[in-house]
Design an enzyme around this catalytic site. Structure first.
Site, PDB file in Angstrom:
ATOM      1  N   TRP A 167       0.741  -1.054   0.040  1.00  0.00           N
ATOM      2  CA  TRP A 167      -0.176   0.051  -0.132  1.00  0.00           C
ATOM      3  C   TRP A 167       0.844   1.123   0.082  1.00  0.00           C
ATOM      4  O   TRP A 167       1.802   1.420   0.949  1.00  0.00           O
ATOM      5  CB  TRP A 167      -0.967  -0.049   1.284  1.00  0.00           C
ATOM      6  CG  TRP A 167      -1.844  -1.116   1.287  1.00  0.00           C
ATOM      7  CD1 TRP A 167      -1.871  -2.208   0.614  1.00  0.00           C
ATOM      8  CD2 TRP A 167      -3.048  -1.058   2.195  1.00  0.00           C
ATOM      9  NE1 TRP A 167      -2.955  -2.891   0.842  1.00  0.00           N
ATOM     10  CE2 TRP A 167      -3.737  -2.201   1.957  1.00  0.00           C
ATOM     11  CE3 TRP A 167      -3.762  -0.055   2.924  1.00  0.00           C
ATOM     12  CZ2 TRP A 167      -4.993  -2.749   2.431  1.00  0.00           C
ATOM     13  CZ3 TRP A 167      -4.853  -0.407   3.584  1.00  0.00           C
ATOM     14  CH2 TRP A 167      -5.508  -1.656   3.369  1.00  0.00           C
ATOM     15  N   ARG A 171       2.199   9.698  -7.075  1.00  0.00           N
ATOM     16  CA  ARG A 171       1.636  10.427  -7.981  1.00  0.00           C
ATOM     17  C   ARG A 171       0.888   9.857  -9.113  1.00  0.00           C
ATOM     18  O   ARG A 171       1.551   9.054  -9.839  1.00  0.00           O
ATOM     19  CB  ARG A 171       2.175  11.898  -8.417  1.00  0.00           C
ATOM     20  CG  ARG A 171       3.206  11.411  -9.539  1.00  0.00           C
ATOM     21  CD  ARG A 171       4.522  12.866  -9.265  1.00  0.00           C
ATOM     22  NE  ARG A 171       4.884  12.801 -10.651  1.00  0.00           N
ATOM     23  CZ  ARG A 171       5.967  13.605 -10.893  1.00  0.00           C
ATOM     24  NH1 ARG A 171       6.402  14.336 -10.049  1.00  0.00           N
ATOM     25  NH2 ARG A 171       6.776  13.529 -12.123  1.00  0.00           N
ATOM     26  N   GLN A 188      11.533   1.970  -5.487  1.00  0.00           N
ATOM     27  CA  GLN A 188      10.461   1.644  -4.780  1.00  0.00           C
ATOM     28  C   GLN A 188       9.680   0.592  -4.750  1.00  0.00           C
ATOM     29  O   GLN A 188       9.741  -0.071  -5.684  1.00  0.00           O
ATOM     30  CB  GLN A 188       9.479   2.988  -5.034  1.00  0.00           C
ATOM     31  CG  GLN A 188      10.117   4.383  -4.705  1.00  0.00           C
ATOM     32  CD  GLN A 188       9.277   5.512  -4.707  1.00  0.00           C
ATOM     33  OE1 GLN A 188       8.332   5.597  -5.697  1.00  0.00           O
ATOM     34  NE2 GLN A 188       9.720   6.752  -4.067  1.00  0.00           N
ATOM     35  N   HIS A 189       9.054   0.364  -3.785  1.00  0.00           N
ATOM     36  CA  HIS A 189       8.390  -1.079  -3.682  1.00  0.00           C
ATOM     37  C   HIS A 189       7.314  -1.120  -4.598  1.00  0.00           C
ATOM     38  O   HIS A 189       7.204  -2.280  -5.116  1.00  0.00           O
ATOM     39  CB  HIS A 189       7.787  -1.177  -2.161  1.00  0.00           C
ATOM     40  CG  HIS A 189       8.443  -1.319  -0.958  1.00  0.00           C
ATOM     41  ND1 HIS A 189       8.337  -0.936   0.042  1.00  0.00           N
ATOM     42  CD2 HIS A 189       9.973  -1.351  -1.045  1.00  0.00           C
ATOM     43  CE1 HIS A 189       9.371  -1.235   0.780  1.00  0.00           C
ATOM     44  NE2 HIS A 189      10.395  -1.336   0.121  1.00  0.00           N
ATOM     45  N   ALA A 219       0.763   5.580   6.643  1.00  0.00           N
ATOM     46  CA  ALA A 219       1.525   4.276   6.556  1.00  0.00           C
ATOM     47  C   ALA A 219       1.810   4.040   5.164  1.00  0.00           C
ATOM     48  O   ALA A 219       3.106   3.650   4.796  1.00  0.00           O
ATOM     49  CB  ALA A 219       0.709   3.093   6.978  1.00  0.00           C
ATOM     50  N   GLU A 230       1.843  -2.688   4.452  1.00  0.00           N
ATOM     51  CA  GLU A 230       1.265  -1.438   5.488  1.00  0.00           C
ATOM     52  C   GLU A 230       0.214  -1.627   6.154  1.00  0.00           C
ATOM     53  O   GLU A 230      -0.079  -1.233   7.253  1.00  0.00           O
ATOM     54  CB  GLU A 230       1.329  -0.114   4.391  1.00  0.00           C
ATOM     55  CG  GLU A 230       2.574   0.257   3.726  1.00  0.00           C
ATOM     56  CD  GLU A 230       3.332  -0.642   2.809  1.00  0.00           C
ATOM     57  OE1 GLU A 230       4.425  -0.372   2.414  1.00  0.00           O
ATOM     58  OE2 GLU A 230       2.691  -1.413   2.553  1.00  0.00           O
ATOM     59  N   GLU A 279       6.897  19.630  -7.451  1.00  0.00           N
ATOM     60  CA  GLU A 279       7.363  18.740  -6.287  1.00  0.00           C
ATOM     61  C   GLU A 279       7.514  19.198  -5.150  1.00  0.00           C
ATOM     62  O   GLU A 279       7.668  20.408  -4.977  1.00  0.00           O
ATOM     63  CB  GLU A 279       8.324  17.494  -7.188  1.00  0.00           C
ATOM     64  CG  GLU A 279       7.920  16.363  -7.360  1.00  0.00           C
ATOM     65  CD  GLU A 279       7.019  15.459  -6.519  1.00  0.00           C
ATOM     66  OE1 GLU A 279       7.190  15.973  -5.352  1.00  0.00           O
ATOM     67  OE2 GLU A 279       6.557  14.489  -7.001  1.00  0.00           O
TER      68      GLU A 279
END
Length: 494
Positions: A167, A171, A188-189, A219, A230, A279
Site C-alpha cells: 500500500w 502521484r 520503490q516497492h 503508513a 502496510e 514537487e
C-alpha cells in the site's frame, strides 16, 4: 490511543480543535482547489474542505492539506498526530518514536467484513459509468501536465505470488476518463512489484483508494522495510486489524471505510507520458517521462465522497511533515540496528527533505571505543545513503546532542559555527540520485550518480576543549538562574 477508522471521523476531530475550514461557496473544478490548498500550507491555515465544486454531479468534495502543519500554533503537528491516534499535542520526537515502536510490534492482518454494508460500496459504477469525469479532480499547479488523480490516495498492489501486498502513495495523473498514468520508480516497492508483473508479461492489478482512514494514508506515505505489508503495520498501530472488503474486479482487498475505490490494471510497458508536476523540492516541474498506463475498469464510492488533495511545493506540506517523519524513523531504526548510539534525528521541514540532522550523546566515544568522529560519520553515511528508502537525502549533519535536530534555530547555529569551511566532511562521490532531488546537474541526473556528503560537526569531549554555550543555561550559576526564573514576570504582567 484513539484511532479513526474513516476520514469523516478524523475531520470531526480536526473541526473540534479548530483546524478545519468548511468552504461552502462555489469553487471551480480546475485550478482553484489547488490554489486554496497551496495557500493554506503557506499560511498554516486550517485544512480546507471544499464542499461545492462547480460542475460536479456526484457532490464530490475535496479535502486539502490532510496532514499539513496545523493552524493551531500550540499543536503544529496535530494532523499527523491525530492521524496516527496520538494526542493533538504530540511533538515530533513523540510521533517519530511511535513510528519506530510500531515497527517492532507484530503486524495484524486485515479482516474481511460484509461488503454489502461497507461504506465504500454505497455506489458501484461499471462499464461506461465507471468514469473519472464523475469526480472532482482538479489541477494541482498551473503548469502540471494534467489533473492529478492521486496525491494522497493509497495504491494497492500485490506481487504475483501473493506474498507481498504493498500500500503506497505515488502521484498518478489523469489522461482521460478511462486512463491514468503514474510515477513508477524502480527502487520503490510499487516499482519492484510492477517489475515482477512485467517479467510475467501480465498487467498488474491495482486499486487506487481515496479518502482512507488517516493512519492508512500515513503508513502508505512512509518507508517501511521491503516485504512488510502496510495494512499489517496499521493493524499493529491500532491494536486491531483494518476492516477490508474484496475488490470488485481484481484480486485485491480494499479498506471498507474508503471514500472512493478505483480498480483496474497497470500496463507492462511505459506507454504514456506523465508530468510535469510541481514537487516537494519546491519547484514547478518542466519535464515529463514515460510511465505505465492505469486502466479504469470499476469504481465504487460513498455518497458525497471526499477526495483528498495534496499540492506539493515549497515547505511545508505533507512531504515535509509526515514523509519527513517516516524517513527519520527509518534512518534512526537503521542506524540503531547497526549498533550506533543515536540520540535523535530530524529532517528539517525548511530543507525540503534535503537535510538529515543526526545527534549522538556526549558519551558516544565510550560507547564506540577506538572510533573517531570521521569514522562515525562514514558509518552513518554508508547506512543512510545506501538505503533504498532514504535515497532522497543528499546531506547529513552529524551533531552533538546539545543541538536539538527539531529546532531550526539550533541547527542553523551548529551549521554556521561547527561546519569547517574545508575539512571534516565525508564525501560519497558515486551515490544514487534521482530527478526528484533538486541539487544536482543534468549529467548527474542522466547517470543516476552524484555526490552525497556527511558534515562532521562533533565537538571535543566535555572538559577536553569543548566551549560552553554563551547562553542563559550555561553562562550563569544555577542559583542565580533559579532566582531570575522565580522573579520572572508572568505574561499577564508584561
Amino acid at each position: 490511543m484513539t484511532h479513526f477508522k474513516d476520514l469523516r471521523s478524523y475531520l470531526c476531530a480536526l473541526n473540534d480543535i479548530g483546524d478545519l475550514e468548511r468552504i461552502t461557496r462555489e469553487v471551480d473544478g480546475d485550478l482553484e482547489p489547488g490554489a486554496i490548498t497551496r495557500r493554506s500550507y503557506e499560511t498554516d491555515a486550517p485544512a480546507p474542505l471544499m464542499e461545492n465544486i462547480r460542475g460536479n454531479a456526484l457532490g464530490c468534495r475535496i479535502l486539502g492539506a490532510p496532514a499539513g502543519r496545523s493552524y493551531v500554533k500550540t499543536r503544529p503537528y496535530a494532523r499527523v498526530a491525530l492521524s496516527l491516534g496520538l494526542p493533538a499535542t504530540a511533538t515530533i520526537p513523540e510521533i517519530i518514536d511511535t513510528l519506530i515502536q510500531t515497527r517492532a510490534l507484530p503486524g495484524k492482518k486485515p479482516v474481511l467484513v460484509d461488503a454489502d454494508n461497507a461504506p465504500c460500496r454505497q455506489n458501484i459504477l461499471r462499464g461506461d459509468d465507471a468514469t473519472l469525469d464523475s469526480f472532482a479532480i482538479p489541477f494541482a499547479h498551473d503548469s502540471d501536465g494534467g489533473r492529478y488523480a492521486n496525491t494522497w490516495g493509497t495504491l494497492i498492489v500485490k506481487s504475483p505470488d501473493g506474498q507481498w501486498i504493498n500500500w503506497s502513495i505515488a502521484r498518478v495523473m489523469k489522461i482521460d476518463c478511462k486512463r491514468m498514468t503514474g510515477l513508477i520508480v524502480p527502487s520503490q516497492h510499487i516499482g519492484q512489484i510492477w517489475q515482477q508483473w512485467v517479467e510475467l508479461g501480465q498487467p498488474m492489478p491495482y486499486a487506487m483508494v481515496q479518502g482512507t482512514a488517516p493512519a492508512i494514508a500515513c503508513a502508505s506515505g512512509i518507508p517501511l522495510p521491503a516485504g512488510v505489508d502496510e495494512a499489517d503495520y496499521v493493524g499493529a498501530l491500532w491494536g486491531e486489524p483494518i476492516e477490508v472488503v474484496k475488490a470488485l474486479s481484481v484480486d485485491l482487498e480494499v479498506p471498507a471505510q474508503a471514500e472512493v475505490v478505483v480498480e483496474g490494471h497497470v500496463s507492462i510497458t511505459r506507454d504514456a507520458e506523465e508530468g510535469p508536476y510541481g514537487e516537494y523540492s519546491g519547484y514547478l516541474g518542466t519535464k515529463s517521462s514515460p510511465q505505465p498506463t492505469f486502466s479504469v475498469e470499476v469504481i465504487s464510492h460513498r455518497d458525497q465522497p471526499i477526495w483528498p488533495l495534496v499540492v506539493a511545493g515549497r515547505p511545508t506540506d505533507e512531504s515535509h511533515t509526515l514523509w519527513a517523519m517516516g524517513m527519520t524513523a527509518e534512518a534512526i531504526s537503521l542506524m540503531r540496528e547497526a549498533g550506533l548510539p543515536i540520540t535523535a534525528a530530524w529532517i528539517p521541514e525548511e530543507s525540503a527533505v534535503h537535510w538529515l540532522v543526526v545527534s549522538v550523546p556526549n558519551n558516544w566515544r565510550e560507547l564506540l571505543p577506538d572510533t573517531s568522529s570521521e569514522e562515525l560519520a562514514q558509518r552513518i553515511g554508508e547506512i543512510v545513503f545506501r538505503a533504498n528508502s532514504l535515497i532522497f537525502i543528499p546531506r547529513i549533519y552529524l551533531v552533538d546532542d546539545d543541538i536539538d535536530p527539531t529546532c531550526l534555530k539550533d541547527v542553523v547555529w551548529a551549521i554556521a559555527t561547527r561546519v569547517h569551511p574545508e575539512r571534516r566532511r565525508i564525501v560519497f562521490s558515486e551515490e544514487r540520485v534521482i530527478p526528484l532531488l533538486h541539487c544536482y546537474d543534468a549529467d548527474e541526473y542522466a547517470a543516476g550518480k552524484g555526490a552525497k556528503i556527511v558534515y562532521d560537526t562533533l565537538q571535543p569531549p566535555i572538559g577536553e576543549g569543548r566551549l560552553p554555550h554563551a547562553s542563559f543555561e550555561q553562562g550563569y550559576p544555577a542559583a542565580l538562574r533559579q532566582q531570575v526564573i522565580d522573579h520572572w514576570p508572568n505574561a499577564t504582567d508584561q
